[in-house]
Structure formats: structure tokens, C-alpha cells
Design a protein around this motif. Structure first.
Motif, PDB file in Angstrom:
ATOM      1  N   LYS A  35      11.454  -2.831   0.637  1.00 60.11           N
ATOM      2  CA  LYS A  35      12.906  -2.178   0.549  1.00 60.11           C
ATOM      3  C   LYS A  35      12.256  -0.734  -0.061  1.00 60.11           C
ATOM      4  O   LYS A  35      12.771   0.102   0.358  1.00 60.11           O
ATOM      5  CB  LYS A  35      13.591  -3.064  -0.485  1.00 60.11           C
ATOM      6  N   VAL A  36      11.249  -0.551  -0.952  1.00 56.55           N
ATOM      7  CA  VAL A  36      10.868   0.744  -1.133  1.00 56.55           C
ATOM      8  C   VAL A  36      10.460   1.496  -0.091  1.00 56.55           C
ATOM      9  O   VAL A  36      10.779   2.782   0.119  1.00 56.55           O
ATOM     10  CB  VAL A  36       9.645   0.615  -2.477  1.00 56.55           C
ATOM     11  N   VAL A  37       9.630   1.044   0.824  1.00 55.45           N
ATOM     12  CA  VAL A  37       9.095   1.821   2.200  1.00 55.45           C
ATOM     13  C   VAL A  37      10.511   2.122   2.928  1.00 55.45           C
ATOM     14  O   VAL A  37      10.457   3.400   3.356  1.00 55.45           O
ATOM     15  CB  VAL A  37       8.291   0.808   2.836  1.00 55.45           C
ATOM     16  N   ALA A  38      11.274   1.358   3.086  1.00 55.86           N
ATOM     17  CA  ALA A  38      12.400   1.643   3.960  1.00 55.86           C
ATOM     18  C   ALA A  38      13.293   2.764   3.307  1.00 55.86           C
ATOM     19  O   ALA A  38      13.679   3.729   4.042  1.00 55.86           O
ATOM     20  CB  ALA A  38      13.361   0.444   4.036  1.00 55.86           C
ATOM     21  N   GLY A  39      13.249   2.626   1.928  1.00 50.51           N
ATOM     22  CA  GLY A  39      14.207   3.912   1.158  1.00 50.51           C
ATOM     23  C   GLY A  39      13.337   5.065   1.619  1.00 50.51           C
ATOM     24  O   GLY A  39      14.015   6.179   1.827  1.00 50.51           O
ATOM     25  N   LEU A  40      11.987   5.142   1.281  1.00 51.76           N
ATOM     26  CA  LEU A  40      11.439   6.268   1.535  1.00 51.76           C
ATOM     27  C   LEU A  40      11.510   6.807   2.989  1.00 51.76           C
ATOM     28  O   LEU A  40      11.505   8.302   3.268  1.00 51.76           O
ATOM     29  CB  LEU A  40      10.064   6.151   1.214  1.00 51.76           C
ATOM     30  N   GLU A  41      11.496   5.860   4.017  1.00 51.15           N
ATOM     31  CA  GLU A  41      11.467   6.354   5.105  1.00 51.15           C
ATOM     32  C   GLU A  41      12.858   7.233   5.693  1.00 51.15           C
ATOM     33  O   GLU A  41      12.909   7.795   6.361  1.00 51.15           O
ATOM     34  CB  GLU A  41      10.992   5.331   6.183  1.00 51.15           C
ATOM     35  N   GLU A  42      13.907   6.422   5.153  1.00 56.88           N
ATOM     36  CA  GLU A  42      15.106   6.799   5.038  1.00 56.88           C
ATOM     37  C   GLU A  42      15.577   8.159   4.985  1.00 56.88           C
ATOM     38  O   GLU A  42      15.964   8.809   5.350  1.00 56.88           O
ATOM     39  CB  GLU A  42      16.184   5.794   4.434  1.00 56.88           C
ATOM     40  N   ARG A  43      14.717   8.673   3.729  1.00 55.80           N
ATOM     41  CA  ARG A  43      15.002   9.995   3.375  1.00 55.80           C
ATOM     42  C   ARG A  43      14.421  10.919   4.397  1.00 55.80           C
ATOM     43  O   ARG A  43      14.383  12.146   4.060  1.00 55.80           O
ATOM     44  CB  ARG A  43      14.167  10.003   2.082  1.00 55.80           C
ATOM     45  N   GLY A  44      13.752  10.552   5.338  1.00 59.54           N
ATOM     46  CA  GLY A  44      13.126  11.471   6.317  1.00 59.54           C
ATOM     47  C   GLY A  44      11.575  12.027   5.927  1.00 59.54           C
ATOM     48  O   GLY A  44      11.298  13.055   6.525  1.00 59.54           O
ATOM     49  N   HIS A  45      10.956  11.244   4.962  1.00 54.89           N
ATOM     50  CA  HIS A  45       9.630  11.713   4.871  1.00 54.89           C
ATOM     51  C   HIS A  45       8.665  11.677   5.987  1.00 54.89           C
ATOM     52  O   HIS A  45       8.949  10.589   6.770  1.00 54.89           O
ATOM     53  CB  HIS A  45       9.180  10.926   3.628  1.00 54.89           C
ATOM     54  N   LYS A  46       7.828  12.635   6.303  1.00 55.32           N
ATOM     55  CA  LYS A  46       6.972  12.507   7.559  1.00 55.32           C
ATOM     56  C   LYS A  46       5.368  11.545   6.925  1.00 55.32           C
ATOM     57  O   LYS A  46       4.621  11.788   7.787  1.00 55.32           O
ATOM     58  CB  LYS A  46       6.771  13.930   7.946  1.00 55.32           C
ATOM     59  N   GLN A  47       5.580  11.264   5.839  1.00 58.56           N
ATOM     60  CA  GLN A  47       4.333  10.721   5.301  1.00 58.56           C
ATOM     61  C   GLN A  47       4.294   9.192   5.959  1.00 58.56           C
ATOM     62  O   GLN A  47       5.314   8.638   6.457  1.00 58.56           O
ATOM     63  CB  GLN A  47       4.147  10.608   3.797  1.00 58.56           C
ATOM     64  N   LEU A  48       3.207   8.501   6.217  1.00 61.03           N
ATOM     65  CA  LEU A  48       2.804   7.203   6.461  1.00 61.03           C
ATOM     66  C   LEU A  48       3.147   6.188   5.454  1.00 61.03           C
ATOM     67  O   LEU A  48       2.345   6.465   4.070  1.00 61.03           O
ATOM     68  CB  LEU A  48       1.783   6.984   7.257  1.00 61.03           C
ATOM     69  N   TYR A  49       4.032   5.373   5.252  1.00 62.82           N
ATOM     70  CA  TYR A  49       3.950   4.265   4.153  1.00 62.82           C
ATOM     71  C   TYR A  49       3.784   2.841   4.735  1.00 62.82           C
ATOM     72  O   TYR A  49       4.360   2.437   5.786  1.00 62.82           O
ATOM     73  CB  TYR A  49       5.328   4.378   3.415  1.00 62.82           C
ATOM     74  N   TRP A  50       3.385   2.022   3.918  1.00 64.24           N
ATOM     75  CA  TRP A  50       3.087   0.765   4.461  1.00 64.24           C
ATOM     76  C   TRP A  50       3.004  -0.183   3.108  1.00 64.24           C
ATOM     77  O   TRP A  50       2.491   0.175   1.943  1.00 64.24           O
ATOM     78  CB  TRP A  50       2.005   0.455   5.435  1.00 64.24           C
ATOM     79  N   VAL A  51       2.919  -1.708   3.300  1.00 67.48           N
ATOM     80  CA  VAL A  51       2.811  -2.582   2.398  1.00 67.48           C
ATOM     81  C   VAL A  51       1.441  -3.499   2.406  1.00 67.48           C
ATOM     82  O   VAL A  51       0.991  -3.508   3.384  1.00 67.48           O
ATOM     83  CB  VAL A  51       3.871  -3.518   2.333  1.00 67.48           C
ATOM     84  N   GLU A  52       0.835  -3.488   1.292  1.00 65.62           N
ATOM     85  CA  GLU A  52      -0.461  -4.271   1.378  1.00 65.62           C
ATOM     86  C   GLU A  52      -0.435  -5.173   0.251  1.00 65.62           C
ATOM     87  O   GLU A  52       0.224  -4.823  -0.847  1.00 65.62           O
ATOM     88  CB  GLU A  52      -1.552  -3.355   1.189  1.00 65.62           C
ATOM     89  N   ARG A  53      -1.217  -6.467   0.225  1.00 64.06           N
ATOM     90  CA  ARG A  53      -1.298  -7.533  -0.791  1.00 64.06           C
ATOM     91  C   ARG A  53      -2.361  -7.262  -1.203  1.00 64.06           C
ATOM     92  O   ARG A  53      -3.655  -7.105  -0.743  1.00 64.06           O
ATOM     93  CB  ARG A  53      -1.047  -8.715   0.005  1.00 64.06           C
ATOM     94  N   LEU A  54      -2.639  -7.144  -2.828  1.00 60.32           N
ATOM     95  CA  LEU A  54      -3.856  -7.054  -3.339  1.00 60.32           C
ATOM     96  C   LEU A  54      -4.132  -8.548  -3.591  1.00 60.32           C
ATOM     97  O   LEU A  54      -3.572  -9.186  -4.256  1.00 60.32           O
ATOM     98  CB  LEU A  54      -3.638  -6.197  -4.589  1.00 60.32           C
ATOM     99  N   ASP A  55      -5.208  -8.809  -3.100  1.00 53.71           N
ATOM    100  CA  ASP A  55      -5.813 -10.316  -3.454  1.00 53.71           C
ATOM    101  C   ASP A  55      -6.909 -10.328  -4.456  1.00 53.71           C
ATOM    102  O   ASP A  55      -7.832  -9.716  -4.395  1.00 53.71           O
ATOM    103  CB  ASP A  55      -6.502 -10.776  -2.154  1.00 53.71           C
ATOM    104  N   ARG A  56      -6.269 -10.695  -5.702  1.00 56.59           N
ATOM    105  CA  ARG A  56      -7.257 -10.693  -6.951  1.00 56.59           C
ATOM    106  C   ARG A  56      -8.424 -11.593  -6.886  1.00 56.59           C
ATOM    107  O   ARG A  56      -9.246 -11.425  -7.429  1.00 56.59           O
ATOM    108  CB  ARG A  56      -6.420 -10.928  -8.402  1.00 56.59           C
ATOM    109  N   ARG A  57      -8.491 -12.739  -5.932  1.00 60.70           N
ATOM    110  CA  ARG A  57      -9.648 -13.344  -6.032  1.00 60.70           C
ATOM    111  C   ARG A  57     -10.579 -12.886  -5.070  1.00 60.70           C
ATOM    112  O   ARG A  57     -11.611 -13.412  -5.273  1.00 60.70           O
ATOM    113  CB  ARG A  57      -8.933 -14.764  -4.898  1.00 60.70           C
TER     114      ARG A  57
END
Length: 59
Positions: A35-57
Motif C-alpha cells: 500500500k505504501v509503494v502504491a501511494g508513492l508510485e501514485e504521486r508520480g515519483h520517478k524512483q523505483l520502489y519495491w517490497v522485500e521481506r527481511l528473514d531474521r533466520r
């Protein structure tokens, strides 16, 4: 980590035009992070955004 520590394994990452990467935020669920990524992309930012999972194990 103990039981009272919140787990925020989902990270939103931003990459700028020079290839530098920054963590924008940490979230409890993938849906929240996307949802955060979608909001940032919706504003027209030309940066690349993505979601990653941090695996503490790992490591």
C-alpha cells in the motif's frame, strides 16, 4: 528478539537514479508495505520502489 518485540519483516525499498538504495519503512504485513509503494508510485515519483521481506533466520 523477545516476545514483546514487534516483528516488522516487510521493508519498502527505494532506488534512486544513481543506483543507491534506501529503506523507506518497515511493516508488519506485505499488504501494508505494498500500500505504501502504491501511494508513492501514485504521486508520480520517478524512483523505483519495491517490497522485500527481511528473514531474521538468515545469516
Amino acid at each position: 528478539m523477545n516476545d514483546s518485540t514487534p516483528t516488522l519483516p516487510w521493508h519498502v525499498i527505494r532506488q534512486d537514479d544513481n543506483g543507491n538504495r534506501y529503506r523507506v519503512g518497515r511493516y508488519a504485513t506485505r499488504a501494508e508495505a505494498e500500500k505504501v509503494v502504491a501511494g508513492l508510485e501514485e504521486r508520480g515519483h520517478k524512483q523505483l520502489y519495491w517490497v522485500e521481506r527481511l528473514d531474521r533466520r538468515a545469516g
